[in-house]
Design a protein around this motif. Sequence first.
Motif, PDB file in Angstrom:
ATOM      1  N   ARG A  37     110.136 -55.983  52.900  1.00  0.00           N
ATOM      2  CA  ARG A  37     110.459 -54.898  53.847  1.00  0.00           C
ATOM      3  C   ARG A  37     111.927 -54.463  53.782  1.00  0.00           C
ATOM      4  N   TRP A  38     112.733 -55.211  53.051  1.00  0.00           N
ATOM      5  CA  TRP A  38     114.170 -54.959  52.950  1.00  0.00           C
ATOM      6  C   TRP A  38     114.393 -53.636  52.230  1.00  0.00           C
ATOM      7  N   GLU A  39     115.135 -52.739  52.861  1.00  0.00           N
ATOM      8  CA  GLU A  39     115.368 -51.428  52.253  1.00  0.00           C
ATOM      9  C   GLU A  39     116.796 -51.210  51.790  1.00  0.00           C
ATOM     10  N   GLU A  40     117.761 -51.425  52.643  1.00  0.00           N
ATOM     11  CA  GLU A  40     119.134 -51.166  52.225  1.00  0.00           C
ATOM     12  C   GLU A  40     120.129 -51.905  53.105  1.00  0.00           C
ATOM     13  N   SER A  41     121.364 -51.985  52.624  1.00  0.00           N
ATOM     14  CA  SER A  41     122.406 -52.764  53.280  1.00  0.00           C
ATOM     15  C   SER A  41     123.554 -51.923  53.807  1.00  0.00           C
ATOM     16  N   THR A  42     123.549 -50.626  53.538  1.00  0.00           N
ATOM     17  CA  THR A  42     124.699 -49.776  53.835  1.00  0.00           C
ATOM     18  C   THR A  42     125.100 -49.819  55.303  1.00  0.00           C
ATOM     19  N   ARG A  43     124.143 -49.709  56.220  1.00  0.00           N
ATOM     20  CA  ARG A  43     124.476 -49.737  57.661  1.00  0.00           C
ATOM     21  C   ARG A  43     125.136 -51.048  58.061  1.00  0.00           C
ATOM     22  N   LEU A  44     124.690 -52.132  57.455  1.00  0.00           N
ATOM     23  CA  LEU A  44     125.266 -53.433  57.797  1.00  0.00           C
ATOM     24  C   LEU A  44     126.696 -53.560  57.297  1.00  0.00           C
ATOM     25  N   TYR A  45     126.957 -53.052  56.100  1.00  0.00           N
ATOM     26  CA  TYR A  45     128.341 -53.051  55.620  1.00  0.00           C
ATOM     27  C   TYR A  45     129.217 -52.221  56.547  1.00  0.00           C
ATOM     28  N   ARG A  46     128.734 -51.065  56.978  1.00  0.00           N
ATOM     29  CA  ARG A  46     129.512 -50.221  57.890  1.00  0.00           C
ATOM     30  C   ARG A  46     129.800 -50.946  59.197  1.00  0.00           C
ATOM     31  N   ALA A  47     128.835 -51.712  59.680  1.00  0.00           N
ATOM     32  CA  ALA A  47     128.992 -52.414  60.957  1.00  0.00           C
ATOM     33  C   ALA A  47     129.930 -53.618  60.847  1.00  0.00           C
ATOM     34  N   ALA A  48     129.930 -54.303  59.699  1.00  0.00           N
ATOM     35  CA  ALA A  48     130.620 -55.589  59.627  1.00  0.00           C
ATOM     36  C   ALA A  48     131.864 -55.633  58.748  1.00  0.00           C
ATOM     37  N   LEU A  49     131.939 -54.821  57.702  1.00  0.00           N
ATOM     38  CA  LEU A  49     133.047 -54.918  56.759  1.00  0.00           C
ATOM     39  C   LEU A  49     134.359 -54.496  57.414  1.00  0.00           C
ATOM     40  N   GLY A  50     135.376 -55.316  57.245  1.00  0.00           N
ATOM     41  CA  GLY A  50     136.692 -55.010  57.796  1.00  0.00           C
ATOM     42  C   GLY A  50     136.877 -55.495  59.222  1.00  0.00           C
ATOM     43  N   ARG A  51     135.844 -56.064  59.815  1.00  0.00           N
ATOM     44  CA  ARG A  51     135.961 -56.611  61.164  1.00  0.00           C
ATOM     45  C   ARG A  51     136.157 -58.121  61.062  1.00  0.00           C
ATOM     46  N   PRO A  52     136.941 -58.684  61.966  1.00  0.00           N
ATOM     47  CA  PRO A  52     137.147 -60.136  61.897  1.00  0.00           C
ATOM     48  C   PRO A  52     135.900 -60.884  62.364  1.00  0.00           C
ATOM     49  N   GLY A  53     135.457 -61.820  61.553  1.00  0.00           N
ATOM     50  CA  GLY A  53     134.321 -62.652  61.926  1.00  0.00           C
ATOM     51  C   GLY A  53     133.008 -61.918  61.981  1.00  0.00           C
ATOM     52  N   PRO A  54     131.959 -62.644  62.342  1.00  0.00           N
ATOM     53  CA  PRO A  54     130.630 -62.037  62.433  1.00  0.00           C
ATOM     54  C   PRO A  54     130.538 -61.006  63.555  1.00  0.00           C
ATOM     55  N   VAL A  55     129.673 -60.035  63.356  1.00  0.00           N
ATOM     56  CA  VAL A  55     129.462 -58.953  64.304  1.00  0.00           C
ATOM     57  C   VAL A  55     128.022 -59.018  64.798  1.00  0.00           C
ATOM     58  N   SER A  56     127.838 -59.003  66.119  1.00  0.00           N
ATOM     59  CA  SER A  56     126.488 -58.912  66.670  1.00  0.00           C
ATOM     60  C   SER A  56     125.976 -57.502  66.410  1.00  0.00           C
ATOM     61  N   LEU A  57     124.754 -57.412  65.936  1.00  0.00           N
ATOM     62  CA  LEU A  57     124.205 -56.123  65.531  1.00  0.00           C
ATOM     63  C   LEU A  57     123.189 -55.613  66.545  1.00  0.00           C
ATOM     64  N   ILE A  58     123.154 -54.306  66.694  1.00  0.00           N
ATOM     65  CA  ILE A  58     122.095 -53.694  67.477  1.00  0.00           C
ATOM     66  C   ILE A  58     120.965 -53.344  66.508  1.00  0.00           C
TER      67      ILE A  58
END
Length: 194
Positions: free
Chosen positions: A121-142
């Motif tokens: 079911r995995w389609e793409e990673s782009t949204r996750l990179y936008r949400a997490a890259l450049g932020r310190p530590g893990p990011v809780s995702l909606i």
Amino acid sequence: MSDDLSRSVAQATEYLTGIHSDIQSLISAIDGLLEPQGWRPAFGNKVGDLSNSLQGSSWVLRYFYRFYLFGVGDPSQAAERIIIVVGHLAPPPGSDHDFAALLAVATRFSPPQTAREVYDRWEESTRLYRAALGRPGPVSLIRQEYVQFAPKAVGATAIALPLCSLSGVDAVRESLVKPILQAESQLTFGEPAK
């Protein structure tokens, strides 16, 4: 091909082989740090999807992945807790960054899912990179941020780092494994998957 161009091809191939060796070391470090914590890799030694067809673009490893399941004896079993590690040697289409990066996503599933079900079911990673890259530590995702990556997940957190920042076991432990495991342990079941 001229002799100079042939030498360049040979040098590029050796350079790419060196990159692949570094990726093997990185994956081995992640495996070695997660396994004592109860996380087992799914899919045996598989780390990517390459082809031997005449389509040359499928010969080059553009990204690699590893799925880790928590608390299951057999990696083909369904699990509630799955960590997915994806490294992109070239950014995925539509990304805001222009460098090699690694993404680790801790997910929760209810009902439990197999790694194959999640992968299919995995389609793409782009949204996750936008949400997490450049932020310190893990990011809780909606949900909107991870739905294309893991549509059946009911909770997710992610960390993204420049790939070359993960050189050596200590860097992998401190920058990737410790933070994602800590965030994963605090992950709760969110809104139900549809």
